[in-house]
Scaffold this active site. Structure first.
Site, mmCIF file in Angstrom:
data_model
loop_
_atom_site.group_PDB
_atom_site.id
_atom_site.type_symbol
_atom_site.label_atom_id
_atom_site.label_comp_id
_atom_site.label_asym_id
_atom_site.label_seq_id
_atom_site.Cartn_x
_atom_site.Cartn_y
_atom_site.Cartn_z
ATOM 1 N N TYR A 51 9.212 -64.198 -0.027
ATOM 2 C CA TYR A 51 9.079 -63.465 1.247
ATOM 3 C C TYR A 51 8.690 -62.013 0.968
ATOM 4 O O TYR A 51 7.691 -61.516 1.499
ATOM 5 C CB TYR A 51 10.386 -63.508 2.039
ATOM 6 C CG TYR A 51 10.453 -62.401 3.075
ATOM 7 C CD1 TYR A 51 11.161 -61.225 2.820
ATOM 8 C CD2 TYR A 51 9.756 -62.503 4.274
ATOM 9 C CE1 TYR A 51 11.190 -60.196 3.735
ATOM 10 C CE2 TYR A 51 9.782 -61.481 5.197
ATOM 11 C CZ TYR A 51 10.499 -60.325 4.926
ATOM 12 O OH TYR A 51 10.505 -59.293 5.837
ATOM 13 N N SER B 193 8.549 -54.370 5.097
ATOM 14 C CA SER B 193 9.982 -54.548 4.857
ATOM 15 C C SER B 193 10.447 -53.725 3.667
ATOM 16 O O SER B 193 9.684 -53.521 2.715
ATOM 17 C CB SER B 193 10.240 -56.032 4.557
ATOM 18 O OG SER B 193 11.491 -56.219 3.932
ATOM 19 N N LYS C 81 5.080 -59.631 1.618
ATOM 20 C CA LYS C 81 4.979 -58.305 2.249
ATOM 21 C C LYS C 81 4.273 -57.317 1.298
ATOM 22 O O LYS C 81 3.472 -56.496 1.736
ATOM 23 C CB LYS C 81 6.356 -57.784 2.641
ATOM 24 C CG LYS C 81 7.007 -58.557 3.789
ATOM 25 C CD LYS C 81 6.167 -58.493 5.068
ATOM 26 C CE LYS C 81 6.817 -59.216 6.227
ATOM 27 N NZ LYS C 81 6.016 -59.202 7.451
#
Ligand code: WQD
Length: 340
Positions: A150, A125, A154
């Protein structure tokens, strides 16, 4: 050739399965249906004529993961989408995100090692860049501190794969998505928010169809051309096709090392107000929105330099912002018809 897609009933996963099948791959889908619906499989079948093989398991269960992958040792690759992806939820429930996103990755990589799966494509991402200090963002742009758990999962995921690639013969690609939007032109598949939408575009279409009362624009006092935040909104079908090209890049042994990173964005920055304007233009209706306070954690602007994917993968964005907004609106209308 067979490819395993984890998180395959999800938004980007389902669109990627369609693209893979239309490019001659046989697909095995793995999902725990925690944040997606099995409906996606019939949507895929309506488009391609074939329903992918489906294994309903949780990748956090190592035995179940090994059991399934052992049955597909002939797969030429794994594309790993399975993860929780709500920035806001990750702030409220960090342990859920670290457990789910990291443990599932560790199990699937252990299976890559155990069963000698030759190629691995990871769903990363643009949020790994944090508040990037240069624009557009290239694959060499220094990563800042992750703005959410989050995004941190990643960053951790990329580091795990990087260290794994140093001692294993499998070949790896990390794909950093910017802001995926829209739906397949057939309107047979699209994003199905499980509860209140987190992202701008589903919030726009749910407001327009009456599911949500009003859209709030989180701030119009930023240092941008119209005061609202800038992002790189990219059609989900363009993202999907990049995965097929990435796998083919590895299968044709065109990769320069056994871990490569690519930005997947249009290269164009678009503001929130410009997204709303594009929606009103393609849908022919005024959107009910108001300007509200800034949202914590938002970066002012982020958009991609996508040259590397264009040159190395032969990838070119086919869809415009308006194509994406029209497809998003058509999908919202279809979901109402399907009762999704
Ligand atoms: C976009 C813009 C909001 C909702 C997402 C994913 C993240 C990553 C990157 C994949 C921001 C504004 C939003 C609303 C608004 N993708 N907004 N009103 O935050 O860029 O991150 O893309 O990994 O996982 O979450 O996307 O759609 O939430 O916000 O004004 O009701 O829209 O402030 O400027 P974001 P988003």
């Amino acid at each position: 050739m067979k490819v395993i897609v984890t998180g395959g009933t999800g938004y980007i996963g389902s669109h990627t399965i369609v693209d893979l099948m239309q490019n001659g791959f046989e697909v095995v889908c793995i999902d725990n249906l925690m944040r997606s619906k099995e409906y996606a499989l019939s949507g895929i079948e309506k488009i391609t004529g074939t329903k992918p093989v489906f294994h309903y398991i949780d990748l956090c269960n190592k035995d179940a993961t090994f059991d399934v992958i052992s049955g597909h040792k002939d797969a030429v690759g794994i594309i790993h989408f399975a993860a929780l992806k709500s920035v806001g939820e990750s702030v409220e429930q960090p342990l859920l995100y670290y457990h789910n996103n990291v443990d599932s990755l560790l199990n699937i990589l252990a299976a890559v090692k155990e069963f000698d799966i030759p190629n691995f494509v990871f769903s990363s991402s643009c949020s790994v860049y944090g508040n990037a200090d240069e624009l557009p963002v290239t694959e060499h742009t220094l990563m800042q501190k992750a703005e959410s758990p989050y995004a941190h999962t990643k960053q951790i995921g990329e580091d795990i794969i990087r260290n794994f690639s140093k001692v294993h013969s499998s070949q790896h690609i990390l794909l950093r998505y910017f802001n995926p939007i829209g739906a397949h032109p057939s309107s047979f598949i699209g994003e199905i928010p499980i509860d209140k939408p987190n992202n701008l575009v589903p919030y726009i279409t749910q407001t327009a169809i009456g599911k949500m009362q009003q859209l709030t624009v989180f701030g119009d006092d930023y240092e941008t051309r119209d005061g609202s935040c800038i992002r790189d909104y990219i059609h989900v079908c363009d993202i999907a096709h990049a995965h097929t090209l990435a796998l083919q890049h590895l299968l044709h042994k065109e990769n320069e090392s056994n871990i490569e990173v690519f930005n997947l964005g249009t290269g164009m920055g678009v503001s929130v107000l410009e997204v709303i304007e594009a929606f009103e233009k393609v849908s022919g209706q005024k959107l009910n929105y108001t300007i509200g306070p800034r949202r914590a954690g938002d970066v002012v602007a982020v958009y991609a330099d996508n040259t590397k994917a264009e040159v190395r993968l032969g990838w070119k964005c086919q869809y415009s912002l308006e194509d994406a907004m029209l497809s998003a609106w058509n999908w919202e209308l279809k979901m109402r018809e399907l009762g999704l």
